[in-house]
Design a protein around this motif. Sequence first.
Motif, PDB file in Angstrom:
ATOM      1  N   ASP A   1       0.836  -1.208   0.000  1.00 39.64           N
ATOM      2  CA  ASP A   1       0.000   0.000   0.000  1.00 39.64           C
ATOM      3  C   ASP A   1       0.869   1.255   0.000  1.00 39.64           C
ATOM      4  O   ASP A   1       0.660   2.192  -0.771  1.00 39.64           O
ATOM      5  CB  ASP A   1      -0.905   0.022   1.240  1.00 39.64           C
ATOM      6  N   MET A   2       1.837   1.243   0.880  1.00 38.36           N
ATOM      7  CA  MET A   2       2.698   2.410   0.978  1.00 38.36           C
ATOM      8  C   MET A   2       3.423   2.637  -0.342  1.00 38.36           C
ATOM      9  O   MET A   2       3.508   3.762  -0.844  1.00 38.36           O
ATOM     10  CB  MET A   2       3.746   2.213   2.080  1.00 38.36           C
ATOM     11  N   ASN A   3       3.920   1.556  -0.848  1.00 41.26           N
ATOM     12  CA  ASN A   3       4.640   1.617  -2.111  1.00 41.26           C
ATOM     13  C   ASN A   3       3.759   2.206  -3.211  1.00 41.26           C
ATOM     14  O   ASN A   3       4.155   3.133  -3.920  1.00 41.26           O
ATOM     15  CB  ASN A   3       5.076   0.202  -2.501  1.00 41.26           C
ATOM     16  N   ASP A   4       2.565   1.677  -3.309  1.00 47.08           N
ATOM     17  CA  ASP A   4       1.592   2.160  -4.293  1.00 47.08           C
ATOM     18  C   ASP A   4       1.364   3.651  -4.174  1.00 47.08           C
ATOM     19  O   ASP A   4       1.482   4.404  -5.147  1.00 47.08           O
ATOM     20  CB  ASP A   4       0.245   1.458  -4.052  1.00 47.08           C
ATOM     21  N   LEU A   5       1.033   4.028  -2.970  1.00 41.91           N
ATOM     22  CA  LEU A   5       0.689   5.431  -2.747  1.00 41.91           C
ATOM     23  C   LEU A   5       1.875   6.337  -3.075  1.00 41.91           C
ATOM     24  O   LEU A   5       1.716   7.381  -3.723  1.00 41.91           O
ATOM     25  CB  LEU A   5       0.256   5.645  -1.300  1.00 41.91           C
ATOM     26  N   SER A   6       3.049   5.929  -2.607  1.00 40.78           N
ATOM     27  CA  SER A   6       4.240   6.725  -2.900  1.00 40.78           C
ATOM     28  C   SER A   6       4.411   6.869  -4.414  1.00 40.78           C
ATOM     29  O   SER A   6       4.576   7.964  -4.949  1.00 40.78           O
ATOM     30  CB  SER A   6       5.493   6.051  -2.335  1.00 40.78           C
ATOM     31  N   ARG A   7       4.339   5.721  -5.067  1.00 44.17           N
ATOM     32  CA  ARG A   7       4.553   5.711  -6.498  1.00 44.17           C
ATOM     33  C   ARG A   7       3.550   6.606  -7.230  1.00 44.17           C
ATOM     34  O   ARG A   7       3.919   7.391  -8.108  1.00 44.17           O
ATOM     35  CB  ARG A   7       4.439   4.274  -7.019  1.00 44.17           C
ATOM     36  N   LYS A   8       2.292   6.481  -6.821  1.00 45.63           N
ATOM     37  CA  LYS A   8       1.266   7.297  -7.481  1.00 45.63           C
ATOM     38  C   LYS A   8       1.572   8.779  -7.330  1.00 45.63           C
ATOM     39  O   LYS A   8       1.501   9.553  -8.280  1.00 45.63           O
ATOM     40  CB  LYS A   8      -0.106   6.986  -6.896  1.00 45.63           C
ATOM     41  N   SER A   9       1.907   9.158  -6.108  1.00 43.34           N
ATOM     42  CA  SER A   9       2.200  10.568  -5.875  1.00 43.34           C
ATOM     43  C   SER A   9       3.395  11.007  -6.709  1.00 43.34           C
ATOM     44  O   SER A   9       3.378  12.067  -7.348  1.00 43.34           O
ATOM     45  CB  SER A   9       2.475  10.811  -4.390  1.00 43.34           C
ATOM     46  N   LEU A  10       4.395  10.177  -6.706  1.00 44.65           N
ATOM     47  CA  LEU A  10       5.573  10.523  -7.500  1.00 44.65           C
ATOM     48  C   LEU A  10       5.232  10.630  -8.985  1.00 44.65           C
ATOM     49  O   LEU A  10       5.719  11.527  -9.682  1.00 44.65           O
ATOM     50  CB  LEU A  10       6.673   9.462  -7.297  1.00 44.65           C
TER      51      LEU A  10
END
Lengths: 222, 222, 222, 222
Positions: free
Chosen positions: C132-141
């Motif tokens: 989840d964290m990875n996803d969210l980070s990636r999306k924001s980036l």
Amino acid sequence: MGIKERKNRERERRQQQIMVAAKRVFSQKGFGKATMEDIAREAELSPGTLYLYFKNKDELFSSLSLRILQYLQLRLEHVFRSDELLSPDRKVRALKDALYDVYEFDSLMLINLFHLQSSETLKNLSPKFLADMNDLSRKSLDIMANIFKEGVDAGIFIENHPVALADIFWGMFSGLVLWEESKKLISGDKNYLKETLEIAVDILVRGIHKDFNKSERGGGNG
Amino acid sequence: MGIKERKNRERERRQQQIMVAAKRVFSQKGFGKATMEDIAREAELSPGTLYLYFKNKDELFSSLSLRILQYLQLRLEHVFRSDELLSPDRKVRALKDALYDVYEFDSLMLINLFHLQSSETLKNLSPKFLADMNDLSRKSLDIMANIFKEGVDAGIFIENHPVALADIFWGMFSGLVLWEESKKLISGDKNYLKETLEIAVDILVRGIHKDFNKSERGGGNG
Amino acid sequence: MGIKERKNRERERRQQQIMVAAKRVFSQKGFGKATMEDIAREAELSPGTLYLYFKNKDELFSSLSLRILQYLQLRLEHVFRSDELLSPDRKVRALKDALYDVYEFDSLMLINLFHLQSSETLKNLSPKFLADMNDLSRKSLDIMANIFKEGVDAGIFIENHPVALADIFWGMFSGLVLWEESKKLISGDKNYLKETLEIAVDILVRGIHKDFNKSERGGGNG
Amino acid sequence: MGIKERKNRERERRQQQIMVAAKRVFSQKGFGKATMEDIAREAELSPGTLYLYFKNKDELFSSLSLRILQYLQLRLEHVFRSDELLSPDRKVRALKDALYDVYEFDSLMLINLFHLQSSETLKNLSPKFLADMNDLSRKSLDIMANIFKEGVDAGIFIENHPVALADIFWGMFSGLVLWEESKKLISGDKNYLKETLEIAVDILVRGIHKDFNKSERGGGNG
DNA sequence: TATGAATGAGGCTTCATTCAT
DNA sequence: AATGAATGAAGCCTCATTCAT
């Protein structure tokens, strides 16, 4: 022999130095919180040196009690000897004054002494030490007992159990010291030891007089 | 409501359980050497659980003192109330018997109490705890004072400082307990507390009597 | 299905309730000192209940970071979508404003997020959580990267490594947040984040403009 | 005097020995999981000894940060002093290289430093320690600021807020370090710090140049 | 005799987590 | 689902004591 003598003096000087430091530290920090290093620092010595003069912490602390016991004995002997002309009544009051003197001389160590008595610390002490304490205690008690005995022999005090009187006197004294100390700590009151002691001795003197009408009241401490 | 009640009872049970264990451990090992883990093991609980019921080691230990103070108060009230018909003389002797009872009930804790008073342990206790101790002490002292006051009001005891009498009585008692204990420890003697106390009270009663001829000797403890 | 839905909502409500409490406690006591019991008390729940909704303390704390990441994403999407008409320059500035908004929304959690990144706490998290964290980070980036890409595609920004720009922007932002926080803590200074950020973005925009003369200075934050 | 000197050296040796061990343990186990006993074992010392050289765990850990700060300062001074002949442009790039050197020298401690900043650990440190950290930070920042100031004075960099430039540079650097570390941890990627940093500095240099055409691109790290 | 650095056992206490109710 | 009493492992740190110099 002269050299041995000198060595001994030197040794005692150091012991005194350490004991003075110990007392100071221990007055400031309380018995439990004082550490050997604190004492060493105060004595301007290294921790290791302390152990050249005292077997361990308990024995160092106890030596302070020994010291007050010695002072106590000194004062009591003075009462007993140089006041030979006093009446038994007055001697008992002089006894009280002597005890109070000891209290004023070093209340902290006196309380320490009472705590030491009947504590597990006793079990850690070397036999020699214990014997010393025993001796000193006994001597002081004997002196006290003699004072009462004089009154009995003179036909002034009742003959009932002359031996126990010293115990009672000493017990009363120590109990009152602790109790007043306690009240001071718990409720922040002033210390009424002097006054209470006075009254207690009045009562005690009346109580052991054959004819209480002859007992001189409030002979005081002048 | 019933549930809260039950919970409270349960809580007190546990506290008792811990205190019983603490007392046992602490009797065997001495105050200083007993560890919280020892107590936990004895109570068949985990160390952490102890801290659910007592803030820290000091407070656990002190709670034992609190307990003996409660018992003391109970016994004193009994003397004061149910023995209304006794003469002041006899009441003072009953007072002594009550104190001796407390000693016999749990001498260890009583000595602990005396040590606790006037020690730095006091400073670690929670305010509530200190207040409780203060309260209990005061109440017991008040009861004792009242007993003496009755004697004064009845014109039997001398009027000299009635307030201090309780202090003196209590001080004498505690001092004798400690001193006898000490003698027992140092020289291995038998404990003569009972006898010494008897004599001490005889003397005290004589000492506070207006007319000591009327004081009934050796009223005893039957 | 309706029931399942309801259950899910209920569950999320509880989770929110706990997270709110956790945040409050953790703001007051600091990350390290906050205990699960503190949080339970604040949430008016029992400690055990917390574990029905979060696997462990780490995951509860991390969920707070997740939350701020979600908020971040929301804000970024808003910049990207609803501001379609803005020039790339203005979008970059809007990006900065969005990040600053997130900081103001919950600076504590943002810092927490930065700490979480590159800490061993990460290793205690469940795979799902990490994903989840990875996803969210990636999306924001990704969103950030797209903003820069638009500028490149429009021929306004230099083409040099468009992918890294988002990283640099984000790195710069997080570094400045931590550094300003640090200065505030160490020397008690005021926090100049807003101003410093402004300057930093000015420089960055100039730096990535093909023709910096056209870059609009200090476009600001409304 | 010679003796005192020797003692000091000895002391520092031991401190170093402990710090080396601490670093190793703490690299293996992570900040939180490393225990004082682990470190003592690694240093082949007893736990107690650690406390002769460091007040507590926090201070031991922080001392590692202090060390990297000292190294940082050293490197920065070198850039500033011995490279006096470099153009401002080149100096900024040399600055970047210096920071990257510090990262390579001990990335773990550098990250530790960033974490330390803005954490509650700061509050456990002795005042002297905090002052030291503050001093070192300030000095490093000053050196960085001076480098930018030279560029401004030389009429090459824009005059916009020369003071903030050092903060921005440092913030950007620390943020990128943490962020690359984070990406490595979360997604297992390679660390692109070197490259990203390069680009970032390119952009920054362009951004602060009065006339960006004159800025020398990709001057690199030779 | 004096030092003081080093020791290391062990104490107290905390707190994340579990589980019977 | 919720509770909350109980757990017990583990950490930090102190300090009396020793011993090589």
